[in-house]
Design a protein around this motif. Structure first.
Motif, PDB file in Angstrom:
ATOM      1  N   ASP A   1       0.831  -1.226  -0.009  1.00 39.04           N
ATOM      2  CA  ASP A   1       0.056   0.043   0.112  1.00 39.04           C
ATOM      3  C   ASP A   1       0.774   1.058  -0.032  1.00 39.04           C
ATOM      4  O   ASP A   1       0.613   2.139  -0.683  1.00 39.04           O
ATOM      5  N   ALA A   2       1.994   1.256   0.673  1.00 40.64           N
ATOM      6  CA  ALA A   2       2.925   2.468   0.773  1.00 40.64           C
ATOM      7  C   ALA A   2       3.345   2.802  -0.651  1.00 40.64           C
ATOM      8  O   ALA A   2       3.632   3.940  -0.895  1.00 40.64           O
ATOM      9  N   THR A   3       3.923   1.533  -1.364  1.00 35.86           N
ATOM     10  CA  THR A   3       4.335   1.948  -2.725  1.00 35.86           C
ATOM     11  C   THR A   3       3.318   2.427  -3.558  1.00 35.86           C
ATOM     12  O   THR A   3       3.518   3.328  -4.462  1.00 35.86           O
ATOM     13  N   LEU A   4       2.195   1.856  -3.603  1.00 33.49           N
ATOM     14  CA  LEU A   4       0.913   2.321  -4.481  1.00 33.49           C
ATOM     15  C   LEU A   4       0.805   3.905  -4.041  1.00 33.49           C
ATOM     16  O   LEU A   4       0.643   4.519  -4.819  1.00 33.49           O
ATOM     17  N   ARG A   5       0.591   4.340  -2.691  1.00 26.93           N
ATOM     18  CA  ARG A   5       0.329   5.499  -2.377  1.00 26.93           C
ATOM     19  C   ARG A   5       1.223   6.294  -2.801  1.00 26.93           C
ATOM     20  O   ARG A   5       1.091   7.372  -3.430  1.00 26.93           O
ATOM     21  N   ALA A   6       2.739   6.158  -2.838  1.00 27.20           N
ATOM     22  CA  ALA A   6       3.732   6.988  -3.202  1.00 27.20           C
ATOM     23  C   ALA A   6       3.869   7.100  -4.632  1.00 27.20           C
ATOM     24  O   ALA A   6       4.073   8.109  -5.302  1.00 27.20           O
ATOM     25  N   LEU A   7       3.337   5.991  -5.428  1.00 25.39           N
ATOM     26  CA  LEU A   7       3.225   6.166  -7.045  1.00 25.39           C
ATOM     27  C   LEU A   7       2.351   7.003  -7.385  1.00 25.39           C
ATOM     28  O   LEU A   7       2.559   8.047  -8.416  1.00 25.39           O
ATOM     29  N   VAL A   8       0.995   7.121  -6.559  1.00 27.50           N
ATOM     30  CA  VAL A   8      -0.148   7.773  -7.134  1.00 27.50           C
ATOM     31  C   VAL A   8       0.006   9.444  -6.605  1.00 27.50           C
ATOM     32  O   VAL A   8      -0.247  10.244  -7.154  1.00 27.50           O
ATOM     33  N   SER A   9       0.192   9.432  -5.394  1.00 25.70           N
ATOM     34  CA  SER A   9       0.186  10.694  -4.774  1.00 25.70           C
ATOM     35  C   SER A   9       1.499  11.837  -5.283  1.00 25.70           C
ATOM     36  O   SER A   9       1.306  12.922  -4.997  1.00 25.70           O
ATOM     37  N   GLY A  10       2.489  11.199  -5.652  1.00 25.59           N
ATOM     38  CA  GLY A  10       3.423  11.892  -6.267  1.00 25.59           C
ATOM     39  C   GLY A  10       3.144  12.538  -7.630  1.00 25.59           C
ATOM     40  O   GLY A  10       3.983  13.561  -7.984  1.00 25.59           O
ATOM     41  N   VAL A  11       2.120  12.371  -8.379  1.00 23.52           N
ATOM     42  CA  VAL A  11       1.888  12.906  -9.659  1.00 23.52           C
ATOM     43  C   VAL A  11       0.647  14.132  -9.390  1.00 23.52           C
ATOM     44  O   VAL A  11      -0.643  13.817  -9.226  1.00 23.52           O
ATOM     45  N   PRO A  12       1.151  15.085  -9.500  1.00 20.33           N
ATOM     46  CA  PRO A  12       0.027  16.497  -9.305  1.00 20.33           C
ATOM     47  C   PRO A  12      -1.257  16.161 -10.170  1.00 20.33           C
ATOM     48  O   PRO A  12      -2.307  16.630  -9.784  1.00 20.33           O
ATOM     49  N   TYR A  13      -0.925  16.024 -11.491  1.00 16.26           N
ATOM     50  CA  TYR A  13      -2.222  15.737 -12.400  1.00 16.26           C
ATOM     51  C   TYR A  13      -3.427  14.772 -11.832  1.00 16.26           C
ATOM     52  O   TYR A  13      -4.464  15.008 -12.019  1.00 16.26           O
TER      53      TYR A  13
END
Lengths: 140, 171
Positions: B19-31
């Motif tokens: 879950d932490a990996t997925l969160r980092a992947l998604v939350s890092g992209v402003p768009y």
């Protein structure tokens, strides 16, 4: 400017999502539309480089192609996208506005065919190209 | 002499890392944040969720979701699913340390070469869902198929096929 183009302009300028992306319609006539989208940090797709997300370019292309269809003299009314293909040739320069120019090059009784290119300030090297088919409504 | 087999990791540890990996992947992209897209995970399967919002409207008369938003939603789902699949082995082995992801940053995301979107029905003012299937993923290129629906899984409102350039491995 014909009244139909005027209506198309009003319609396009009222689109909530286009407004949210800060799109500005700069040219609209006879099946050609030009729309500009300023650089905005909220549209970034790659946080490391600051490059705008392809999806935002897609939204710009879709709006611009739809506008070109609505501004075509043989299209009586509204339109909807049937399909749209986008080729990304290079990353847009961070900080620069993106300008899309769409041409509705053929219209049948039911379908409108459109081509578009998008550039940043380096207008000789397109950022993206699009081809699409759109519906022709209000006839049959 | 053979070393004794490592006991399986506790489920919470594995879930936390995934879950932490997925969160980092998604939350890092402003768009992705701007559009409000979220991802739900079941094992390695991801579902993109686009909650309806007024600013996503493209045709105020119908009203319908903007075609560009639909295209973007499919593209985002394809890219996240592709990165997720690409990172999966490292997440499972523990080579990716989720606690350090925020600071160190994730591996680069795949780049879109082209994407072709079919609009099958108009996007209603409702939440939308999407899942991507990786048709082929090589060292350099990947081909991905994405489908999106709203109220009924069987009534797709859009689908897309895209080609992506895979990121180079970091040292």
């Amino acid at each position: 400017m014909s009244s139909k183009t005027q209506i198309a302009r009003q319609f396009i300028e009222a689109i909530p999502h286009s407004k949210a992306l800060g799109m500005q319609l700069t040219e609209l006539e006879d099946g050609v539309a030009v729309i500009e989208m300023p650089y905005d940090e909220k549209l970034v797709g790659d946080p490391e480089t600051g490059v705008i997300h392809g999806g935002a370019v897609s939204a710009l292309m879709d709006t611009c192609c739809g506008a070109a269809v609505m501004a075509h003299p043989e299209n009586p009314g509204g339109t909807a996208t049937i399909d749209l293909r986008i080729d990304y040739m290079r990353a847009a320069k961070p900080g620069q506005r993106i300008t899309a120019r769409a041409t509705c090059y053929h219209v049948t009784r039911t379908v409108a065919f459109v081509r578009a290119t998008a550039t940043d300030e380096d207008t000789d090297n397109p950022v993206a190209a699009a081809t699409g088919a759109f519906t022709v409504e209000g006839r049959r | 002499m053979k070393s004794p087999r490592r006991p399986p990791e506790p489920v919470q540890v594995i879930k936390q890392r995934r879950d932490a990996t997925l969160r980092a992947l998604v939350s890092g992209v402003p768009y992705i944040q701007f559009l409000g897209i979220r991802f739900e995970r079941r094992g390695d399967e991801l579902t993109g969720i686009l909650p309806f919002d007024q600013k996503l409207i493209g045709n105020p008369m119908l009203p319908a979701i903007h075609g560009g938003v639909t295209a973007a939603f499919l593209e985002v789902t394809a890219i996240i699913t592709l990165s997720w699949t690409y990172l999966w082995a490292d997440v499972e082995s523990g080579a990716i340390d989720a606690s350090g992801l925020e600071e160190e940053g994730l591996p680069r995301l795949p780049k879109t070469i082209d994407i072709s979107t079919d609009y099958l029905r108009s996007g209603l003012p409702r939440d939308a869902y999407a899942r991507a299937r990786i048709v082929r993923s090589g060292r350099r290129y990947a081909s991905v198929q994405v489908e999106a629906w709203q109220d009924n899984r069987d009534r797709l409102f859009a689908s897309a096929t895209g080609h992506f350039l895979m990121p180079e491995k970091r040292d």
